[in-house]
Design an enzyme around this catalytic site. Structure first.
Site, short mmCIF file in Angstrom:
data_model
loop_
_atom_site.label_atom_id
_atom_site.label_comp_id
_atom_site.label_asym_id
_atom_site.label_seq_id
_atom_site.Cartn_x
_atom_site.Cartn_y
_atom_site.Cartn_z
N ASP A 1 -7.89 2.34 6.73
CA ASP A 1 -7.63 2.44 5.30
C ASP A 1 -6.94 1.17 4.78
O ASP A 1 -7.28 0.65 3.72
CB ASP A 1 -6.73 3.64 4.99
CG ASP A 1 -7.55 4.91 4.81
OD1 ASP A 1 -8.80 4.79 4.84
OD2 ASP A 1 -6.96 5.99 4.65
N ASP B 1 -4.35 0.00 9.83
CA ASP B 1 -5.42 0.94 10.17
C ASP B 1 -6.63 0.70 9.28
O ASP B 1 -6.67 -0.24 8.50
CB ASP B 1 -4.92 2.40 10.05
CG ASP B 1 -4.41 2.69 8.64
OD1 ASP B 1 -4.62 1.85 7.75
OD2 ASP B 1 -3.79 3.76 8.44
N ASP C 1 -1.26 -1.22 5.81
CA ASP C 1 -1.17 -0.69 7.16
C ASP C 1 -2.21 -1.33 8.07
O ASP C 1 -3.24 -1.82 7.61
CB ASP C 1 -1.41 0.83 7.14
CG ASP C 1 -0.19 1.57 6.62
OD1 ASP C 1 0.92 1.00 6.69
OD2 ASP C 1 -0.35 2.71 6.14
N GLU D 1 0.83 -1.20 0.00
CA GLU D 1 0.00 0.00 0.00
C GLU D 1 0.87 1.26 0.00
O GLU D 1 1.71 1.44 0.87
CB GLU D 1 -0.88 -0.02 1.25
CG GLU D 1 -1.64 1.26 1.49
CD GLU D 1 -2.34 1.25 2.85
OE1 GLU D 1 -2.25 0.24 3.57
OE2 GLU D 1 -2.97 2.27 3.17
#
Ligand code: 0RA
Length: 644
Positions: free
Chosen positions: A511, A509, A507, A434
């Site tokens: 997103d 998180d 990640d 990403e």
């Protein structure tokens, strides 16, 4: 020990060939459990419940049982009670034992006695029987309620601890099997409530009118569920489509044909996906078979015939293909027949040829009538399929462009790809990373010999909403497909996969989770062989870095943090860094924690339940955050820890 002694003494007086056979039979099951229940992992463990419940379902299908109660007890054992006729306790001439003991100790004895006791359907892998469950349980207590009495017999590892005894009076009728799986056989003896729940719900759909209750008493406040579906598989289709928009009613038919019972329920929705589940004798035929073939040809034929008759298809136009009539279709097909033939790699493909014509005729007739009586629905279905046909042609053109482009450019790999030097797929890995910044670190930190990096920018196209033509127009996705080397659509060839492992690295998180889901959705829908072949993984970057002096420890799981802290001489002096994104790590750190095969942690993606996955992906694509969070949790359960 005592019981064993007693048996030995008994054995000395009347040791028959039958006894030896029984003993050897159950010993064989304990010795090679995999031969009888497939595996000794959690899937095999749950098989024990399915075996016992199947017998009660058979009793329900024969029309003698209305209620089935499944309890997972506090001590981890499981009991299944039904209100059927009760397994007979009188002697079977052939074995010299009670029918109950015969069922529980003789392999494949289930349903073989009591001929004429009703329509009995048993199939395939299932119905290997209660004796297998008995052999693999430390303790099994069988209770039978009939003739105003309560009978009971206890077994240990399949070995009866005495005769069937009358232990009380009761006006009830039925059978209860209470068993404790043997922890020395199974990798885990912890039943997963959700797994049990899903399976029992499915069985309840397939057995119209039966009530199945289930409770989990291991928890403080026991969870209880009850399933009863008056509509049978019609309710099943309704359930499968509950988050979708229907464009027809649910078409339902049930017919007692000479070849067997046929039940079909279907509904078209505005989605692009097909969801078809087929069953033979309540066994999920994941590889399809004759019933599915018959259904498909009737569906295509009926829609084309209708479209011709009412002028939707002009003389010059081609018929819709079987492929075109799949989009947006949700269907459940359930057949019950006397002598099912299960074929295929996993014995989950129905081979009875007579079922093809039977389903084709019965369903064709019903569906034709439905279309004639519901012209608006018929038109909506046709329009939907015609659109799919156009999209198919557009997708083919787009795909050809991709391939031609690839060929023109000498199959050049996308510029963003930092390929590995190895050309041996077995020894190659592709990391989908990403963001360009993390992609940069990964390129520097990797072992370029066998690790390739493809950075993916931003949110890739949401494939749940898009068709293949749109998807292929997306640069990120095109780069990925070219990098994989297997092509797409009907020219896909998984043997051409350029990397044995494809690793999604995002990640930790929201997103990151979203991008991971988008990628997984795309693999699930369009590059499924990559998942099925066990090639798709999810990288697990560390959550924390613990430092004190020269000592550094990385923590990958929240619940491992305390233990990791304790490995330091003075836990109060440990510096704790929480990683939020891959970008916070420099190339060396990224190598040490996430790329180095010796130290990294990753999960293999394992989608074995299409229904579940479909629901999950659909939930996720919605705008709501809560279902997405839930997905991330349920997803954690779906992936398998890879011990590398
Ligand atoms: C065959 C004959 C009879 C009962 C059953 C099978 C039976 C088996 C199981 C297994 C679990 N629950 C069950 N309930 C019934 C008896 C036929 C009769 O009583 O006439």
């Amino acid at each position: 020990m005592n019981a064993q002694k007693k048996n030995d003494t008994q054995a000395a007086s009347n040791y028959s060939a039958e006894n030896i056979q029984v003993l050897e039979g159950l010993q064989a099951v304990r010795k090679r459990p995999g031969m009888y229940i497939g595996t000794t992992d959690v899937s095999g463990l749950h098989h024990l419940i399915w075996e016992i419940v199947d017998n009660s379902i058979d009793e329900a299908m024969a029309g003698f049982c209305k209620n089935i109660d499944v309890i997972i007890h506090k001590d981890g054992s499981c009991s299944v009670e039904d209100d059927g006729r009760g397994i007979p306790v009188d002697k079977v001439a052939k074995t010299g034992k009670s029918a109950l003991e015969t069922v529980l100790t003789v392999l494949h004895a289930g349903g073989k006695f009591g001929e004429g006791g009703g329509y009995k359907v048993s199939g395939g892998l299932h119905g290997v029987g209660s004796s297998v469950v008995n052999a693999l349980s430390t303790v099994l207590v069988a209770t039978v309620y009939r003739d105003g009495k309560v009978y009971e017999q206890t077994y240990k590892k399949g070995d009866p601890q005495g005769e069937v005894e009358v232990v009380g009076k009761s006006e009830k009728r039925g059978t209860k099997i209470h068993f404790t799986p043997d922890a020395s056989i199974f990798e885990s003896v912890v039943f997963d409530f959700t797994t049990v729940l899903n399976r029992l719900r499915q069985q309840a759909y397939l057995t119209k009118g039966v009530t199945i209750r289930i409770s989990d008493e291991r928890e403080e406040s026991p969870r209880r569920y009850q399933f009863y579906f008056e509509g049978g598989i019609k309710s099943y289709v309704q359930h499968l489509n509950k988050n979708k928009e229907g464009i027809s009613e649910i078409v339902y038919l049930e017919k007692d044909a000479p070849e067997g019972m046929i039940e079909v329920a279907l509904q078209y929705t505005s989605t692009f996906n097909e969801l078809v589940f087929t069953f033979a004798n309540n066994i999920h035929t994941t590889e399809g078979g004759m019933h599915l073939t018959g259904f498909r040809s009737a569906l295509t034929r009926t829609i084309n015939a209708y479209a011709r008759q009412f002028g939707f298809l002009k003389e010059k136009e081609d018929n819709l293909s079987a492929e075109d009539v799949r989009e947006g279709l949700t269907a459940v097909i359930s057949v019950k027949l006397g002598n099912p033939q299960f074929e295929g790699q996993t014995k989950s493909k129905l081979g009875n040829a007579e079922m093809r014509t039977a389903v084709e005729n019965v369903f064709g007739e019903t569906f034709t009538q439905y279309m004639e009586e519901h012209p608006q629905d018929a038109k909506a279905i046709f329009m939907k399929c015609a659109l799919a046909a156009r999209a198919r042609l557009a997708a083919r053109a787009a795909r050809d462009t991709v391939i031609r482009k690839g060929a023109l450019e000498g199959m050049t790999l996308p510029g963003k790809l930092a390929d590995c030097t190895s050309r041996d797929p077995k020894n190659s890995e592709l990391y989908l990373v990403e963001g360009d910044s993390a992609g940069g670190s990964a390129k520097q930190g990797r072992n370029r010999e066998f690790q390739a990096i493809l950075p993916l920018k931003g949110k890739i196209l949401n494939v749940e909403q898009a068709r293949m033509d749109k998807m292929l127009a997306n640069n990120e996705i095109r780069a990925l497909i070219i990098a994989l080397g297997i092509g797409i659509g009907d020219v896909m060839d998984i043997t051409k996969l350029r990397y044995d492992r494809v690793v999604i690295m995002t990640d930790a998180d929201v997103d990151g989770a979203h991008i991971r889901t988008l990628l997984m959705t795309m693999f699930y829908r369009y590059l499924r062989p990559v998942i099925d072949g066990g090639h798709l993984f999810i990288a697990q970057p560390p959550l924390y870095k613990l430092t004190a002096g020269k000592k550094v420890e990385y923590v990958y799981l929240e619940d491992k943090k305390e233990a990791a802290l304790k490995t330091f001489p003075d836990p109060s002096k440990v510096g704790i860094q929480r990683y939020k994104g891959l970008g916070e790590m420099n190339p060396e750190q990224l190598w040490e924690t996430t790329l180095d095969p010796a130290r990294r942690m990753m999960y293999k993606v394992n989608v074995d339940d299409a229904e579940d996955a479909d629901r999950v992906f659909e939930t996720l694509m919605g705008a709501e955050v809560l279902p997405r969070k839930k997905f991330i949790q349920s997803h954690a359960k779906k992936v398998k820890n890879l011990d590398i």
